[in-house]
Design an enzyme around this catalytic site. Structure first.
Site, PDB file in Angstrom:
ATOM      1  N   GLN A  87     -14.427   2.202   1.567  1.00 50.76           N
ATOM      2  CA  GLN A  87     -13.822   1.750   0.303  1.00 50.76           C
ATOM      3  C   GLN A  87     -13.609   2.944  -0.622  1.00 50.76           C
ATOM      4  O   GLN A  87     -14.556   3.661  -0.947  1.00 50.76           O
ATOM      5  CB  GLN A  87     -14.717   0.713  -0.393  1.00 50.76           C
ATOM      6  CG  GLN A  87     -14.087   0.181  -1.689  1.00 50.76           C
ATOM      7  CD  GLN A  87     -14.947  -0.889  -2.379  1.00 50.76           C
ATOM      8  OE1 GLN A  87     -16.075  -1.163  -1.968  1.00 50.76           O
ATOM      9  NE2 GLN A  87     -14.399  -1.468  -3.437  1.00 50.76           N
ATOM     10  N   VAL A 132     -11.269   2.670  -3.494  1.00 48.00           N
ATOM     11  CA  VAL A 132     -10.957   2.192  -4.840  1.00 48.00           C
ATOM     12  C   VAL A 132     -11.979   1.111  -5.215  1.00 48.00           C
ATOM     13  O   VAL A 132     -12.067   0.074  -4.534  1.00 48.00           O
ATOM     14  CB  VAL A 132      -9.518   1.619  -4.914  1.00 48.00           C
ATOM     15  CG1 VAL A 132      -9.210   1.125  -6.323  1.00 48.00           C
ATOM     16  CG2 VAL A 132      -8.502   2.673  -4.486  1.00 48.00           C
ATOM     17  N   ASN A 164     -12.729  -3.610   2.842  1.00 47.50           N
ATOM     18  CA  ASN A 164     -13.643  -2.480   2.960  1.00 47.50           C
ATOM     19  C   ASN A 164     -14.595  -2.543   1.778  1.00 47.50           C
ATOM     20  O   ASN A 164     -14.153  -2.432   0.625  1.00 47.50           O
ATOM     21  CB  ASN A 164     -12.868  -1.155   2.962  1.00 47.50           C
ATOM     22  CG  ASN A 164     -11.984  -0.996   4.190  1.00 47.50           C
ATOM     23  OD1 ASN A 164     -12.340  -1.452   5.271  1.00 47.50           O
ATOM     24  ND2 ASN A 164     -10.840  -0.363   4.022  1.00 47.50           N
ATOM     25  N   HIS A 192      -6.871  -5.865   2.414  1.00 48.51           N
ATOM     26  CA  HIS A 192      -5.703  -5.269   3.068  1.00 48.51           C
ATOM     27  C   HIS A 192      -5.111  -6.358   3.958  1.00 48.51           C
ATOM     28  O   HIS A 192      -5.835  -6.946   4.784  1.00 48.51           O
ATOM     29  CB  HIS A 192      -6.108  -4.106   3.966  1.00 48.51           C
ATOM     30  CG  HIS A 192      -6.729  -2.938   3.266  1.00 48.51           C
ATOM     31  ND1 HIS A 192      -6.049  -1.755   3.042  1.00 48.51           N
ATOM     32  CD2 HIS A 192      -7.969  -2.761   2.738  1.00 48.51           C
ATOM     33  CE1 HIS A 192      -6.859  -0.898   2.420  1.00 48.51           C
ATOM     34  NE2 HIS A 192      -8.023  -1.474   2.226  1.00 48.51           N
ATOM     35  N   HIS A 212     -10.452  -5.557  -2.960  1.00 45.42           N
ATOM     36  CA  HIS A 212      -9.087  -5.790  -2.476  1.00 45.42           C
ATOM     37  C   HIS A 212      -9.120  -6.140  -1.000  1.00 45.42           C
ATOM     38  O   HIS A 212      -9.919  -5.608  -0.239  1.00 45.42           O
ATOM     39  CB  HIS A 212      -8.198  -4.562  -2.692  1.00 45.42           C
ATOM     40  CG  HIS A 212      -8.789  -3.272  -2.193  1.00 45.42           C
ATOM     41  ND1 HIS A 212      -9.739  -2.583  -2.898  1.00 45.42           N
ATOM     42  CD2 HIS A 212      -8.574  -2.566  -1.057  1.00 45.42           C
ATOM     43  CE1 HIS A 212     -10.086  -1.499  -2.227  1.00 45.42           C
ATOM     44  NE2 HIS A 212      -9.407  -1.460  -1.097  1.00 45.42           N
ATOM     45  N   ASP A 259       0.850  -1.192   0.000  1.00 38.93           N
ATOM     46  CA  ASP A 259       0.000   0.000   0.000  1.00 38.93           C
ATOM     47  C   ASP A 259       0.890   1.248   0.000  1.00 38.93           C
ATOM     48  O   ASP A 259       1.904   1.305   0.681  1.00 38.93           O
ATOM     49  CB  ASP A 259      -0.921  -0.011   1.231  1.00 38.93           C
ATOM     50  CG  ASP A 259      -2.066   0.964   1.102  1.00 38.93           C
ATOM     51  OD1 ASP A 259      -3.221   0.510   0.989  1.00 38.93           O
ATOM     52  OD2 ASP A 259      -1.823   2.198   1.105  1.00 38.93           O
TER      53      ASP A 259
HETATM   54  P1  5GP Z   1      -9.774   1.266   0.394  1.00 37.39           P
HETATM   55  O1  5GP Z   1      -9.924   2.534   1.186  1.00 37.39           O
HETATM   56  O2  5GP Z   1     -10.458   1.351  -0.950  1.00 37.39           O
HETATM   57  O3  5GP Z   1     -10.149   0.033   1.170  1.00 37.39           O
HETATM   58  O4  5GP Z   1      -8.233   1.082   0.148  1.00 37.39           O
HETATM   59  C1  5GP Z   1      -7.566   1.615  -0.936  1.00 37.39           C
HETATM   60  C2  5GP Z   1      -6.091   1.572  -0.598  1.00 37.39           C
HETATM   61  O5  5GP Z   1      -5.366   1.819  -1.785  1.00 37.39           O
HETATM   62  C3  5GP Z   1      -5.662   2.637   0.419  1.00 37.39           C
HETATM   63  O6  5GP Z   1      -5.092   1.987   1.555  1.00 37.39           O
HETATM   64  C4  5GP Z   1      -4.650   3.471  -0.358  1.00 37.39           C
HETATM   65  O7  5GP Z   1      -3.558   3.906   0.442  1.00 37.39           O
HETATM   66  C5  5GP Z   1      -4.205   2.527  -1.466  1.00 37.39           C
HETATM   67  N1  5GP Z   1      -3.761   3.206  -2.676  1.00 37.39           N
HETATM   68  C6  5GP Z   1      -4.411   4.231  -3.298  1.00 37.39           C
HETATM   69  N2  5GP Z   1      -3.722   4.599  -4.405  1.00 37.39           N
HETATM   70  C7  5GP Z   1      -2.638   3.785  -4.480  1.00 37.39           C
HETATM   71  C8  5GP Z   1      -1.554   3.668  -5.412  1.00 37.39           C
HETATM   72  O8  5GP Z   1      -1.457   4.398  -6.418  1.00 37.39           O
HETATM   73  N3  5GP Z   1      -0.621   2.726  -5.160  1.00 37.39           N
HETATM   74  C9  5GP Z   1      -0.697   1.899  -4.064  1.00 37.39           C
HETATM   75  N4  5GP Z   1       0.287   1.006  -3.918  1.00 37.39           N
HETATM   76  N5  5GP Z   1      -1.699   1.974  -3.179  1.00 37.39           N
HETATM   77  C10 5GP Z   1      -2.664   2.897  -3.380  1.00 37.39           C
END
Ligand code: 5GP
Length: 114
Positions: free
Chosen positions: A94, A96, A87, A102, A100, A30
């Protein structure tokens, strides 16, 4: 349809520190780690949420969990333990819209989560 951010990582259009990949899934660190180890494990197929998964996705969803364990072993996380978080949707945070997990480890993780 335009690619999700995570599809672009799978396709190596955006760089990421990949720790594991195969024909079905990719795991990478991440960009904003919330623990000493914070890896995202995703299907290559851009399933947005669990509700978008279909019976055709049974195998890949199982594969994500089996490989989460293998990745935890690869990164020597099993002895200390680790947490897998999915998430799903707005209230869960969430950001993205590409399913996924974590994988978090390396410190004592609070429960219940915030
Ligand atoms: P969510 O909030 O959707 O469960 O988690 C999305 C995760 O994607 C977040 O922890 C965020 O830090 C990670 N993330 C967002 N953009 C990027 C990226 O460009 N590269 C990487 N490696 N992680 C990302």
């Amino acid at each position: 349809m335009s690619k999700t951010l995570f599809q672009r990582i799978c396709d190596k259009e955006i760089p990421a520190a990949i720790v594991y990949e195969d024909e079905h899934i990719v795991a990478f660190r991440d960009i904003k780690p919330m623990a000493p180890t914070h890896v995202l494990i995703i299907p290559r197929k851009p399933i947005a949420t669990l509700e978008d998964a279909t019976p055709d996705d049974h195998a890949v969803l199982g594969h994500l969990l089996i490989k989460a364990s293998a990745i935890a072993k690869q990164l020597s996380l099993v002895e200390g333990g680790y947490r897998l978080v999915l998430n799903n949707g707005r209230d869960a945070g969430q950001e993205v819209p590409h399913l996924h997990f974590h994988l978090l480890a390396g410190r004592k993780l609070a429960w219940p989560p915030g």
